[in-house]
Design a protein around this motif. Sequence first.
Motif, PDB file in Angstrom:
ATOM      1  N   ARG A   1       0.949  -1.295  -0.406  1.00 33.98           N
ATOM      2  CA  ARG A   1       0.017   0.091  -0.016  1.00 33.98           C
ATOM      3  C   ARG A   1       0.697   0.821  -0.014  1.00 33.98           C
ATOM      4  NH1 ARG A   1      -3.074  -0.752   4.503  1.00 33.98           N
ATOM      5  NH2 ARG A   1      -4.429  -2.426   3.103  1.00 33.98           N
ATOM      6  N   ARG A   2       1.757   1.221   1.177  1.00 33.05           N
ATOM      7  CA  ARG A   2       2.784   3.053   1.195  1.00 33.05           C
ATOM      8  C   ARG A   2       3.945   2.539  -0.645  1.00 33.05           C
ATOM      9  NH1 ARG A   2       3.524   0.978   5.502  1.00 33.05           N
ATOM     10  NH2 ARG A   2       5.365  -0.721   5.685  1.00 33.05           N
ATOM     11  N   ILE A   3       3.622   1.613  -0.860  1.00 31.76           N
ATOM     12  CA  ILE A   3       4.749   1.775  -1.990  1.00 31.76           C
ATOM     13  C   ILE A   3       3.591   2.331  -2.724  1.00 31.76           C
ATOM     14  CG2 ILE A   3       6.063   0.281  -4.282  1.00 31.76           C
ATOM     15  CD1 ILE A   3       7.493  -1.581  -1.921  1.00 31.76           C
ATOM     16  N   ALA A   4       2.748   1.695  -3.117  1.00 30.70           N
ATOM     17  CA  ALA A   4       1.633   2.051  -4.910  1.00 30.70           C
ATOM     18  C   ALA A   4       1.386   3.551  -4.566  1.00 30.70           C
ATOM     19  CB  ALA A   4       0.912   1.263  -4.409  1.00 30.70           C
ATOM     20  N   THR A   5       0.851   4.039  -3.524  1.00 31.52           N
ATOM     21  CA  THR A   5       0.958   5.515  -2.698  1.00 31.52           C
ATOM     22  C   THR A   5       1.531   6.336  -3.151  1.00 31.52           C
ATOM     23  OG1 THR A   5      -0.696   5.101  -0.672  1.00 31.52           O
ATOM     24  CG2 THR A   5      -0.340   6.843  -0.689  1.00 31.52           C
TER      25      THR A   5
END
Length: 165
Positions: free
Chosen positions: A9-13
């Motif tokens: 989620r953090r990488i995608a964001t």
Amino acid sequence: MDTPTGAHRRIATALVTCVAVLAAVSGFLLGGSLTATVWAAAGGGGTALGAFVVRRRFLATLEETRGKAMELGYADGIGDMVVVGLHTYAAAVFPMTGPGGVSGAERLKRRDLAYQLTATEGLPHRIAERAAAALEAIDAGRDPKQVQGALGHLMSAVHEQRRRV
């Protein structure tokens, strides 16, 4: 502790945000605010869609890699414990203070521990073989130099186990 889902989620964001900002700046420089808005929406939306599509594969790969790392770490730790256990047993059989330096009960306790460590599940086969040879040399009360040689072979097997990664 971080979960694989949270990491994704953090990488995608971060990726979506970077692509959207870069697309907006490029669009603004090339065509004005309307172009910036369209490019930011297209770039960010496309990146978000791509992140969603690869999510399952990313999580599976991350979990597989994590499992392999844990397995290798366990094998390395057990190998180290076998080395320490056999060295303490050898020190009890051949004490530096002479034949009476270690009590019989302590020697038996260290022997039991060494055998338990050698029989631990998950110990790589090559290390188990070398540990058995070292135990045989110690139990037979052979020359301390032969025992040190067997323990050296065991340590080499543990180091080879680490290098194979």
